[in-house]
Design a protein around this motif. Structure first.
Motif, PDB file in Angstrom:
ATOM      1  N   LYS A  34     -14.874  21.399  52.791  1.00 40.97           N
ATOM      2  CA  LYS A  34     -13.869  21.036  51.793  1.00 40.97           C
ATOM      3  C   LYS A  34     -13.897  22.120  50.715  1.00 40.97           C
ATOM      4  CE  LYS A  34     -12.367  17.368  48.726  1.00 40.97           C
ATOM      5  NZ  LYS A  34     -12.653  16.023  48.223  1.00 40.97           N
ATOM      6  N   ASN A  35     -12.800  22.849  50.607  1.00 41.19           N
ATOM      7  CA  ASN A  35     -12.695  23.919  49.627  1.00 41.19           C
ATOM      8  C   ASN A  35     -11.842  23.432  48.460  1.00 41.19           C
ATOM      9  OD1 ASN A  35     -12.559  26.268  48.191  1.00 41.19           O
ATOM     10  ND2 ASN A  35     -11.259  27.356  49.645  1.00 41.19           N
ATOM     11  N   PRO A  36     -12.457  23.087  47.324  1.00 42.03           N
ATOM     12  CA  PRO A  36     -11.713  22.535  46.192  1.00 42.03           C
ATOM     13  C   PRO A  36     -11.097  23.600  45.277  1.00 42.03           C
ATOM     14  CG  PRO A  36     -14.029  22.563  45.679  1.00 42.03           C
ATOM     15  CD  PRO A  36     -13.888  23.083  47.095  1.00 42.03           C
ATOM     16  N   ASN A  37     -11.267  24.864  45.593  1.00 39.06           N
ATOM     17  CA  ASN A  37     -10.842  25.942  44.713  1.00 39.06           C
ATOM     18  C   ASN A  37      -9.381  26.336  44.918  1.00 39.06           C
ATOM     19  OD1 ASN A  37     -13.459  26.458  43.440  1.00 39.06           O
ATOM     20  ND2 ASN A  37     -14.078  26.955  45.523  1.00 39.06           N
ATOM     21  N   PHE A  38      -8.829  27.041  43.956  1.00 40.11           N
ATOM     22  CA  PHE A  38      -7.444  27.492  44.031  1.00 40.11           C
ATOM     23  C   PHE A  38      -7.310  28.807  44.798  1.00 40.11           C
ATOM     24  CE2 PHE A  38      -9.302  29.051  40.129  1.00 40.11           C
ATOM     25  CZ  PHE A  38      -8.952  30.383  40.103  1.00 40.11           C
ATOM     26  N   PHE A  39      -8.386  29.242  45.439  1.00 39.90           N
ATOM     27  CA  PHE A  39      -8.367  30.447  46.263  1.00 39.90           C
ATOM     28  C   PHE A  39      -9.119  30.158  47.558  1.00 39.90           C
ATOM     29  CE2 PHE A  39     -11.691  30.544  43.100  1.00 39.90           C
ATOM     30  CZ  PHE A  39     -12.823  30.640  43.893  1.00 39.90           C
ATOM     31  N   GLY A  40      -8.836  30.925  48.576  1.00 45.43           N
ATOM     32  CA  GLY A  40      -9.456  30.715  49.873  1.00 45.43           C
ATOM     33  C   GLY A  40     -10.911  31.158  49.903  1.00 45.43           C
ATOM     34  N   ALA A  41     -11.606  30.704  50.919  1.00 43.61           N
ATOM     35  CA  ALA A  41     -12.990  31.090  51.167  1.00 43.61           C
ATOM     36  C   ALA A  41     -13.129  31.340  52.664  1.00 43.61           C
ATOM     37  CB  ALA A  41     -13.949  29.990  50.724  1.00 43.61           C
ATOM     38  N   ALA A  42     -14.210  31.982  53.053  1.00 44.40           N
ATOM     39  CA  ALA A  42     -14.405  32.280  54.477  1.00 44.40           C
ATOM     40  C   ALA A  42     -15.884  32.356  54.799  1.00 44.40           C
ATOM     41  CB  ALA A  42     -13.733  33.604  54.838  1.00 44.40           C
ATOM     42  N   PHE A  43     -16.227  31.916  56.003  1.00 44.75           N
ATOM     43  CA  PHE A  43     -17.563  32.176  56.526  1.00 44.75           C
ATOM     44  C   PHE A  43     -17.498  33.541  57.188  1.00 44.75           C
ATOM     45  CE2 PHE A  43     -18.200  27.427  57.021  1.00 44.75           C
ATOM     46  CZ  PHE A  43     -19.188  27.348  56.068  1.00 44.75           C
ATOM     47  N   ARG A  44     -18.258  34.491  56.684  1.00 45.77           N
ATOM     48  CA  ARG A  44     -18.348  35.777  57.385  1.00 45.77           C
ATOM     49  C   ARG A  44     -19.110  35.569  58.680  1.00 45.77           C
ATOM     50  NH1 ARG A  44     -20.644  39.998  53.378  1.00 45.77           N
ATOM     51  NH2 ARG A  44     -22.155  39.979  55.059  1.00 45.77           N
ATOM     52  N   THR A  45     -20.181  34.801  58.609  1.00 46.49           N
ATOM     53  CA  THR A  45     -21.010  34.541  59.781  1.00 46.49           C
ATOM     54  C   THR A  45     -21.632  33.160  59.673  1.00 46.49           C
ATOM     55  OG1 THR A  45     -21.614  36.880  59.926  1.00 46.49           O
ATOM     56  CG2 THR A  45     -22.990  35.352  61.133  1.00 46.49           C
ATOM     57  N   ILE A  46     -21.687  32.481  60.811  1.00 43.41           N
ATOM     58  CA  ILE A  46     -22.447  31.237  60.929  1.00 43.41           C
ATOM     59  C   ILE A  46     -23.406  31.463  62.087  1.00 43.41           C
ATOM     60  CG2 ILE A  46     -22.371  28.762  61.355  1.00 43.41           C
ATOM     61  CD1 ILE A  46     -19.358  28.909  60.653  1.00 43.41           C
ATOM     62  N   GLU A  47     -24.674  31.246  61.839  1.00 43.74           N
ATOM     63  CA  GLU A  47     -25.662  31.411  62.895  1.00 43.74           C
ATOM     64  C   GLU A  47     -26.486  30.136  63.001  1.00 43.74           C
ATOM     65  OE1 GLU A  47     -29.381  34.260  64.269  1.00 43.74           O
ATOM     66  OE2 GLU A  47     -28.197  34.818  62.523  1.00 43.74           O
ATOM     67  N   ALA A  48     -26.645  29.644  64.224  1.00 44.78           N
ATOM     68  CA  ALA A  48     -27.419  28.427  64.450  1.00 44.78           C
ATOM     69  C   ALA A  48     -28.557  28.712  65.421  1.00 44.78           C
ATOM     70  CB  ALA A  48     -26.527  27.335  65.021  1.00 44.78           C
ATOM     71  N   LYS A  49     -29.666  28.043  65.197  1.00 40.32           N
ATOM     72  CA  LYS A  49     -30.814  28.100  66.107  1.00 40.32           C
ATOM     73  C   LYS A  49     -31.144  26.672  66.516  1.00 40.32           C
ATOM     74  CE  LYS A  49     -32.764  32.167  63.901  1.00 40.32           C
ATOM     75  NZ  LYS A  49     -33.917  32.693  63.156  1.00 40.32           N
ATOM     76  N   ALA A  50     -31.478  26.484  67.778  1.00 42.55           N
ATOM     77  CA  ALA A  50     -31.793  25.149  68.301  1.00 42.55           C
ATOM     78  C   ALA A  50     -33.239  25.091  68.782  1.00 42.55           C
ATOM     79  CB  ALA A  50     -30.858  24.796  69.451  1.00 42.55           C
TER      80      ALA A  50
END
Length: 186
Positions: free
Chosen positions: A55-71
């Protein structure tokens, strides 16, 4: 001097209204298309999807440059899989849910005493089809979240469970008919 003071005032004013996006982990599920389990010569590849809400409550966009998961699958110590996804964008004032591709890669070399295989036999209903339970994995998520020109790197960990996708046929493909005897099923 006045210009510098004006720029600093604008930056500080923006800082008062900028709120970090709210990131939620909504659980693990099997992919809707394709197979959840792929049998390889020395192991199993379990394909999953992590549901992540932002949920981005800001008046400008945001982005994930990278998402990394380990299991991880306790009690085994080594990492058993994960995933990476780059460049996921979130428009201003939006609530977005996306699916993060994630996999668990089991090989017989990391589990010479068949701890995980015996667990699959019990939890997947292979020993007794009337008795099943969910598989539980631990995960670590590392994020690179870009907001305007800054990048923040939150990370969190936890555990989640999901229905077992492994079948009796998958185990037989992996180790031949004798694997069920080795695991105490027959």
């Amino acid at each position: 001097m006045m210009t510098l003071l004006l720029i600093v005032s604008i930056v500080l004013s923006l800082g008062l209204w900028v709120r970090p996006p709210d990131i939620r982990f909504n659980g693990i599920k099997l992919p809707e298309s394709g197979s959840g389990v792929t049998v390889e010569t020395d192991g199993l590849h379990i394909n999953l999807e992590l549901s992540i809400g932002v949920k981005n409550p800001n008046f400008f966009g945001a982005a994930f440059r990278t998402i990394e998961a380990k299991a991880f699958y306790p009690p085994l110590q080594p990492q058993l899989g994960g995933g990476i996804l780059d460049n996921v964008n979130f428009p201003a004032n939006s609530e977005t849910t996306f699916l993060f591709p994630f996999s668990i890669v089991y090989t017989t070399t990391i589990d010479p005493t068949n701890i995980l295989m015996k667990d699959l036999v019990d939890k997947c209903g292979i020993r007794d089809p009337s008795v099943t339970s969910k598989l539980k994995v631990k995960y670590e998520l590392s994020l690179a979240l870009r907001i305007l020109v800054a990048t923040i790197n939150p990370s969190f960990s936890g555990s989640a469970d999901f229905d077992c996708p492994v079948t009796r046929e998958d185990l037989i493909k992996l180790g031949g008919p004798d694997i069920l005897k080795t695991l105490g099923v027959e």
